[in-house]
Design an enzyme around this catalytic site. Structure first.
Site, short mmCIF file in Angstrom:
data_model
loop_
_atom_site.label_atom_id
_atom_site.label_comp_id
_atom_site.label_asym_id
_atom_site.label_seq_id
_atom_site.Cartn_x
_atom_site.Cartn_y
_atom_site.Cartn_z
N LYS A 52 0.72 -1.27 0.03
CA LYS A 52 0.09 -0.06 0.07
C LYS A 52 0.79 1.26 -0.09
O LYS A 52 0.56 2.25 -0.50
CB LYS A 52 -1.11 -0.01 1.36
N SER A 302 0.37 -10.10 -0.58
CA SER A 302 0.00 -8.59 -0.49
C SER A 302 0.57 -7.94 0.92
O SER A 302 0.48 -6.78 1.05
CB SER A 302 -1.24 -8.37 -0.72
#
Length: 408
Positions: A52, A302
């Site tokens: 992110k 992720s």
């Protein structure tokens, strides 16, 4: 005019002054298991343990005039924004759901320091999203979407830039977790038709699949927040515009309990700590089966922001999914020796994990909640067969969501 891929490459080059590329590592265990060349793109090893910060970096570097950045996040985007606020010397106000794991809240504070203010609002991401947007309307500041922003999408595409450089070519198959769609939209826009895709969502937050079925973004009536990094009720408008042509055949939804088996496997076998959303791409390999045999497959892990206080829950859900742990309510005779008779039915690999009288009185029978752990699912067939043969009344409540919620 520069292409999307050119912009992504430029963003990746700028990032190198702030943080290193994440490793792309071949996984021998998964490769042998699935008969393919499996590589893990380890975004869980970034400075904030997720991809992110890429989107946050790219969006903030393009707005040097902005003094205040506002975001809503279930945790990983918040950490990325906090990290970049501190780096760029900007102020940030971060809205987080009250259900966000404490570990992610604490890390956001650490990364942002005095540069950020955290506000806990709502039970779900979409609640705090509305609060953050309302704050921007009243107080000003630039709202930094966790996914529905062209600069964020471009920033997430730098994952693909690195894969291409590290692997030397596009993979045959790319497995990507989906929350609001920023990462998946970025990778699809970067690689285009150069590889096959599987976009993976948790069953309780399959907003991409719902949008593909409806032909437009729709709001899910209910979201399961277990895989909080991918638990989004509505896919972004900009992200879906890039993803709308992928087709349902490229979309997978994953049972959250099965996902727990993969989290434990990666921890116990590989020593890799993945949060639920971070394990989605690895778990999806079980469904891809023969379609990836002999191919080069890259799974995006992720995120690794896992609160170890959740480990007992993960183990519990994994055991129940695997069929090696069950809960049942047993009517036990109220007489001396009745408990001993029941215990004699247990095999050498059966272990009592829970024993609680739900109702005990002077009557002939009492209700008992029993939890049993064993080594093989088939052991329960033997146990229940003995109970049936000896006239015991019992009810398996392992899959009864309502009863399990109140009793287990």
């Amino acid at each position: 005019m520069d292409s999307f891929a050119d912009h992504a490459r430029a963003a990746a080059a700028e990032m190198r002054a702030v943080f290193p590329e994440s490793p792309l590592l071949r996984n021998a265990h998964l490769s042998a298991r699935f008969g393919a060349d499996i590589w893990l793109k380890r975004e869980d090893l970034s400075p904030v343990r997720s991809y992110k910060l890429r989107g946050a970096f790219n969006a903030m570097r393009k707005r040097p005039e902005a003094d205040l950045f506002v975001c809503a996040s279930a945790g990983n985007h918040a950490q990325g924004v906090a990290y970049m606020c501190r780096h760029f010397g900007k102020k940030g106000v971060i809205f987080m759901p009250v259900t966000t794991p404490q570990q992610k809240i604490d890390k956001t504070r650490i990364f942002g320091g005095d540069a950020v203010e955290i506000r806990m609002i709502g039970d779900y991401f979409d609640d705090c999203l509305a609060a953050a947007q309302s704050f921007c309307a009243e107080r000003g500041g630039h709202f930094l979407s966790p996914f529905d922003d062209d600069d964020v999408i471009e920033g997430q595409a730098t994952v693909g830039v690195e894969i291409l450089e590290q692997l030397g070519r596009a993979p045959d198959h790319l497995v990507v977790p989906v929350g609001g769609g920023g990462l998946s939209a970025g990778l699809l826009s970067f690689f285009g038709a150069d590889c096959q895709y599987t976009f993976v969502e948790p069953h309780g937050g399959a907003c991409l699949r719902a949008a593909l079925e409806a032909g437009k973004p729709v709001t899910l009536p209910r979201v399961d927040t277990f895989a909080d990094g991918a638990a989004v009720a509505r896919i972004g408008e900009r992200t879906f515009d890039r993803l709308k042509g992928v087709g349902l055949a490229s979309s997978l939804t994953i049972n959250e309990d099965r996902l727990c088996t993969t989290i434990l496997e990666m921890l116990n076998v590989e020593g890799i700590v993945l949060e639920p959303a971070g394990a989605l791409s690895v778990d999806a390999l079980k469904d891809l089966g023969m379609t990836i045999r002999g191919k080069t497959v890259v799974c995006i892990t992720s995120g690794g922001n896992f609160d170890f206080e959740r480990l007992p829950e993960v183990k519990e859900r994994a055991q129940r999914y695997s069929g090696v742990k069950k809960y049942f309510i047993l009517r036990l005779p109220q007489r001396p020796g009745a408990l001993k008779d029941f215990l004699n039915f247990l095999g050498p690999e059966d272990d009592i994990a829970r024993f609680e009288y739900l109702k005990k009185s002077a009557r002939n029978f009492g209700s008992v909640l029993i939890g049993i752990e064993t080594s093989e699912p088939g052991n329960f067939e033997r146990l229940f067969g003995l109970l049936d043969d000896n006239g015991y009344t019992y009810r398996d409540i392992t899959e009864d969501e309502v009863l399990a919620q109140f009793l287990i």
